[in-house]
Write a protein that holds these residues in place. Structure first.
Motif, PDB file in Angstrom:
ATOM      1  N   ASN A   1       0.893  -1.304  -0.048  1.00  0.00           N
ATOM      2  CA  ASN A   1       0.113   0.076   0.078  1.00  0.00           C
ATOM      3  C   ASN A   1       0.854   1.249  -0.056  1.00  0.00           C
ATOM      4  N   THR A   2       2.027   1.231   0.368  1.00  0.00           N
ATOM      5  CA  THR A   2       2.868   2.355   0.440  1.00  0.00           C
ATOM      6  C   THR A   2       4.166   2.222  -0.377  1.00  0.00           C
ATOM      7  N   THR A   3       4.552   1.107  -0.801  1.00  0.00           N
ATOM      8  CA  THR A   3       6.004   1.004  -1.949  1.00  0.00           C
ATOM      9  C   THR A   3       5.278   1.546  -3.261  1.00  0.00           C
ATOM     10  N   ASP A   4       6.625   1.471  -3.920  1.00  0.00           N
ATOM     11  CA  ASP A   4       6.195   2.031  -5.145  1.00  0.00           C
ATOM     12  C   ASP A   4       5.693   1.005  -6.295  1.00  0.00           C
TER      13      ASP A   4
ATOM     14  N   ASN B   1       1.055   0.509 -11.709  1.00  0.00           N
ATOM     15  CA  ASN B   1      -0.341   0.277 -11.938  1.00  0.00           C
ATOM     16  C   ASN B   1      -1.200  -0.739 -10.913  1.00  0.00           C
ATOM     17  N   PRO B   2      -1.722  -0.076 -10.033  1.00  0.00           N
ATOM     18  CA  PRO B   2      -2.222  -0.726  -8.739  1.00  0.00           C
ATOM     19  C   PRO B   2      -3.275  -1.640  -9.216  1.00  0.00           C
ATOM     20  N   SER B   3      -3.431  -2.887  -8.758  1.00  0.00           N
ATOM     21  CA  SER B   3      -4.535  -3.663  -9.154  1.00  0.00           C
ATOM     22  C   SER B   3      -5.761  -3.275  -8.377  1.00  0.00           C
ATOM     23  N   THR B   4      -5.627  -2.662  -7.082  1.00  0.00           N
ATOM     24  CA  THR B   4      -6.739  -2.242  -6.362  1.00  0.00           C
ATOM     25  C   THR B   4      -6.496  -1.097  -5.667  1.00  0.00           C
ATOM     26  N   PHE B   5      -7.666  -0.360  -5.334  1.00  0.00           N
ATOM     27  CA  PHE B   5      -7.513   0.718  -4.272  1.00  0.00           C
ATOM     28  C   PHE B   5      -8.232   0.300  -2.855  1.00  0.00           C
ATOM     29  N   ILE B   6      -7.968   1.042  -2.035  1.00  0.00           N
ATOM     30  CA  ILE B   6      -8.399   0.719  -0.634  1.00  0.00           C
ATOM     31  C   ILE B   6      -9.227   1.805  -0.257  1.00  0.00           C
TER      32      ILE B   6
ATOM     33  N   TYR C   1       1.140   5.535 -10.324  1.00  0.00           N
ATOM     34  CA  TYR C   1       0.552   5.916  -9.110  1.00  0.00           C
ATOM     35  C   TYR C   1       1.531   5.156  -8.189  1.00  0.00           C
ATOM     36  N   CYS C   2       2.432   5.996  -7.563  1.00  0.00           N
ATOM     37  CA  CYS C   2       3.558   5.583  -6.687  1.00  0.00           C
ATOM     38  C   CYS C   2       3.577   5.936  -5.319  1.00  0.00           C
TER      39      CYS C   2
ATOM     40  N   ALA D   1      -1.798  10.139  -7.782  1.00  0.00           N
ATOM     41  CA  ALA D   1      -0.663   9.959  -8.981  1.00  0.00           C
ATOM     42  C   ALA D   1       0.541  10.695  -8.694  1.00  0.00           C
ATOM     43  N   CYS D   2       1.604  10.016  -9.119  1.00  0.00           N
ATOM     44  CA  CYS D   2       2.937  10.762  -9.495  1.00  0.00           C
ATOM     45  C   CYS D   2       3.081  11.511 -10.549  1.00  0.00           C
ATOM     46  N   GLY D   3       4.213  12.839 -10.535  1.00  0.00           N
ATOM     47  CA  GLY D   3       4.404  13.298 -11.454  1.00  0.00           C
ATOM     48  C   GLY D   3       3.467  14.455 -11.530  1.00  0.00           C
TER      49      GLY D   3
END
Length: 315
Positions: A5-8, A11-16, A171-172, A191-193
């Motif tokens: 949940n906190t690592t880089d 493309n996350p498969s899920t959100f919480i 998303y990182c 999101a990053c960037g």
């Protein structure tokens, strides 16, 4: 939570979804009024659709637009409330990445659509009151269908770039969303960037849609008020204003909490998070619940048909 949940990750498969942060202990109690409002919204809007379908005398532009509003309200609250209740009742917080973006798209799409329907309803009232003899020739069934199609196309087109931008960002930071549904800015902030383009485009949609729609609604009702005050008798003025009053109540119930929620997410840094989330949830629940009540109580034709329906069933 796991380290994922906190690592880089790109493309996350899920959100919480956390629900209402800070009020987790009260989730079950909060779900009671939310579930009640959702049930009222479902029952009320389906009742409006049933009455208009059953009564040929209600097959006119005003009631066609009202049916569009009822369908939009049903879709708007159903996009979020079932998942929200599953968080409150079963602690089911995971939502797939694609499902989250799909939910976000439809929430904002139906919100823009509802605003467009209010413009169409204001125009219908303008024509009916200011040009009554031309109402049936201006707002034919074909024109009503084209207006409905334009409302759908406008909402889908305006919201689509937000979805495409969110799909291309990496998303990182985290996959935890401190909200009870996938709200646009809540996802953008993960999101990053450089995410300014998403933020600016979101503001553009909010202000262009709300600004233009409120402007056209205001212009319509200024002309309507001028026509009302020129009517010869007090009874005629009151009857005409009563018809328009229901529309104004529904519009205020939609625009005021909606603008508050959207602007608070961007600029209300001193507003408590749980208060903002509660207001955002009520924005998606209160208008769908109130609209059928407002139109059912304040619109004589619907009120009479509803009473007739129940008394007929009673016999």
């Amino acid at each position: 939570m796991s380290d994922s949940n906190t690592t880089d990750f790109t493309n996350p498969s899920t959100f919480i979804l956390l629900g209402i942060s800070g009020l987790e202990a009260a989730h079950v109690w909060i779900s009671i009024p939310f579930c009640t409002m959702y049930a009222i919204a479902i029952l009320g809007n389906f009742t409006i659709l049933l009455i208009v379908k059953r009564e040929p005398c209600l097959h006119g532009p005003m009631y066609y637009f009202l049916c569009m509003l009822a369908i939009t309200d049903l879709a708007l609250c159903t996009c979020t409330i079932p998942k929200m209740l599953s968080i409150f009742w079963f602690n089911s917080r995971e939502i797939y990445f694609n499902a989250c973006l799909t939910q976000m798209y439809f929430i904002h799409c139906f919100s823009v659509m509802e605003s467009g329907i209010f413009v169409a309803m204001a125009f219908d009232r303008y024509v009916a009151i200011c040009h009554p003899l031309r109402h049936s020739t201006i707002l034919t069934n074909s024109v009503v269908a084209k207006v409905g199609l334009a409302v759908v196309l406008r909402s889908g087109t305006l919201v689509l770039p937000s979805l495409l931008l969110l799909r291309r960002w990496p998303y990182c930071r985290t996959n935890i969303i401190p909200h009870s549904y996938c709200e646009h800015m809540a996802v953008v902030k993960l999101a990053c960037g450089d995410i300014r383009i998403s933020s600016y485009y979101g503001l553009f949609v909010v202000f262009s849609v709300t600004g233009l729609d409120v402007f056209f609604i205001a212009m319509s009702y200024i002309q309507i008020l001028r026509a009302i005050f020129s009517l010869p008798t007090k009874d005629a003025r009151l009857k005409t204003f009563e018809t328009c009053g229901s529309h104004l109540c529904a519009m205020l119930a939609f625009y005021i909490p909606g603008l508050f929620s959207l602007l608070t997410h961007r600029f209300g840094h001193n507003v408590a998070l749980h208060f903002h989330i509660l207001m955002a949830n009520l924005y998606l629940l209160v208008p769908p619940m109130l609209n059928p009540i407002i139109y059912g109580v304040r619109t004589k034709q619907i009120r009479d048909r509803l009473l007739h329906l129940f008394t007929h069933k009673g016999f």
